[in-house]
Write an enzyme that holds these catalytic residues in place. Sequence first.
Site, PDB file in Angstrom:
ATOM      1  N   ARG A 204       0.235  -8.782  13.257  1.00 35.35           N
ATOM      2  CA  ARG A 204      -0.262  -7.512  12.709  1.00 35.35           C
ATOM      3  C   ARG A 204      -1.265  -8.196  11.547  1.00 35.35           C
ATOM      4  O   ARG A 204      -2.285  -7.585  11.452  1.00 35.35           O
ATOM      5  CB  ARG A 204       0.867  -6.806  11.961  1.00 35.35           C
ATOM      6  CG  ARG A 204       1.496  -6.121  13.080  1.00 35.35           C
ATOM      7  CD  ARG A 204       2.644  -5.475  12.232  1.00 35.35           C
ATOM      8  NE  ARG A 204       2.109  -4.242  11.548  1.00 35.35           N
ATOM      9  CZ  ARG A 204       2.605  -3.649  10.399  1.00 35.35           C
ATOM     10  NH1 ARG A 204       3.903  -4.056  10.082  1.00 35.35           N
ATOM     11  NH2 ARG A 204       2.015  -2.560   9.899  1.00 35.35           N
TER      12      ARG A 204
ATOM     13  N   LYS B 132       0.731  -1.223   0.197  1.00 38.70           N
ATOM     14  CA  LYS B 132      -0.113  -0.027  -0.064  1.00 38.70           C
ATOM     15  C   LYS B 132       0.900   1.111  -0.156  1.00 38.70           C
ATOM     16  O   LYS B 132       0.784   2.198  -0.841  1.00 38.70           O
ATOM     17  CB  LYS B 132      -1.062  -0.001   1.178  1.00 38.70           C
ATOM     18  CG  LYS B 132      -1.948  -1.280   1.140  1.00 38.70           C
ATOM     19  CD  LYS B 132      -2.790  -1.188   2.465  1.00 38.70           C
ATOM     20  CE  LYS B 132      -2.209  -0.855   3.801  1.00 38.70           C
ATOM     21  NZ  LYS B 132      -1.305  -2.247   4.255  1.00 38.70           N
TER      22      LYS B 132
ATOM     23  N   ARG C 230      -9.502   1.910   9.960  1.00 47.53           N
ATOM     24  CA  ARG C 230      -8.960   0.620  10.068  1.00 47.53           C
ATOM     25  C   ARG C 230     -10.105  -0.428  10.457  1.00 47.53           C
ATOM     26  O   ARG C 230     -10.026  -1.381  10.900  1.00 47.53           O
ATOM     27  CB  ARG C 230      -7.801   0.657  11.255  1.00 47.53           C
ATOM     28  CG  ARG C 230      -6.714   1.232  11.190  1.00 47.53           C
ATOM     29  CD  ARG C 230      -5.611   0.797  12.205  1.00 47.53           C
ATOM     30  NE  ARG C 230      -4.442   1.515  11.956  1.00 47.53           N
ATOM     31  CZ  ARG C 230      -3.357   1.105  11.237  1.00 47.53           C
ATOM     32  NH1 ARG C 230      -3.551  -0.150  10.694  1.00 47.53           N
ATOM     33  NH2 ARG C 230      -2.304   1.791  11.111  1.00 47.53           N
TER      34      ARG C 230
ATOM     35  N   ARG D  16      13.246 -10.225   3.081  1.00 47.95           N
ATOM     36  CA  ARG D  16      13.756  -8.965   3.521  1.00 47.95           C
ATOM     37  C   ARG D  16      14.769  -9.008   4.806  1.00 47.95           C
ATOM     38  O   ARG D  16      15.499  -8.293   4.652  1.00 47.95           O
ATOM     39  CB  ARG D  16      12.614  -8.130   3.522  1.00 47.95           C
ATOM     40  CG  ARG D  16      13.087  -6.632   3.811  1.00 47.95           C
ATOM     41  CD  ARG D  16      11.813  -5.783   4.144  1.00 47.95           C
ATOM     42  NE  ARG D  16      10.670  -5.815   3.358  1.00 47.95           N
ATOM     43  CZ  ARG D  16       9.551  -5.225   3.557  1.00 47.95           C
ATOM     44  NH1 ARG D  16       9.449  -4.505   4.485  1.00 47.95           N
ATOM     45  NH2 ARG D  16       8.546  -5.379   2.798  1.00 47.95           N
TER      46      ARG D  16
ATOM     47  N   ARG E 211      14.304  -3.631  10.969  1.00 49.58           N
ATOM     48  CA  ARG E 211      13.298  -2.975  11.852  1.00 49.58           C
ATOM     49  C   ARG E 211      12.430  -4.040  12.768  1.00 49.58           C
ATOM     50  O   ARG E 211      12.143  -5.236  12.246  1.00 49.58           O
ATOM     51  CB  ARG E 211      12.265  -2.120  10.940  1.00 49.58           C
ATOM     52  CG  ARG E 211      13.149  -1.338  10.287  1.00 49.58           C
ATOM     53  CD  ARG E 211      12.385  -0.442   9.368  1.00 49.58           C
ATOM     54  NE  ARG E 211      10.910  -1.233   9.081  1.00 49.58           N
ATOM     55  CZ  ARG E 211      10.042  -0.730   8.228  1.00 49.58           C
ATOM     56  NH1 ARG E 211      10.156   0.439   7.521  1.00 49.58           N
ATOM     57  NH2 ARG E 211       8.865  -1.506   7.820  1.00 49.58           N
TER      58      ARG E 211
END
Length: 192
Positions: free
Chosen positions: A150, A13, A88, A127, A139
């Site tokens: 999530r 996104k 959301r 990644r 991260r």
Amino acid sequence: MRLIFLGPPGAGKGTQAKLLTERYGIPQLSTGDMLRAAVAAETDVGKRAKAVMDAGQLVSDAIVNEIVSDRIDSPDCARGFILDGYPRTVPQAQALDEMLAGKGISLDAVIELKVDEKALLKRMENRVAETIAAGGVVRPDDKPEVLERRLVEYREKTAPLSSYYATTGKLKTVDGMADVNTVTEEIGRILA
């Protein structure tokens, strides 16, 4: 052009919003960025948000909705905007509809990037491996276990927005598993 991007974390996104921002000259509105800006500017709503965050609590929908409303009123949003990460939940979507109606504007489209969650997790693992191999720092939100949590939250709270926006006729779906350029081209066709 007023758009919402839907899709789970890691669906692309943000990447697509950035590309559309460059193409159409409209801002990408991220809830986190808007919240931080309101706090930094010490607006009335920013002060209320800061007090809530300082107390270690989640900022209420009412405060988030007010921050979004204020941001949409900014001059750079006159030609449109891309909402990324908001709404959301269905109650936030309903509040957004009322807010926009009160301003005499409406959404042009809600674009949902459909993805395979297992493939998303594999992407994230790759990644992380690439970041470590390059000597970078991973991260915290790029860790596969964080992404899994999530994704569960997304399925429970945000995924129902697909059904909500499908009833309005504004929902358009795109295969988010395609390469970036193909996704961009498909979004361009939808918006043409």
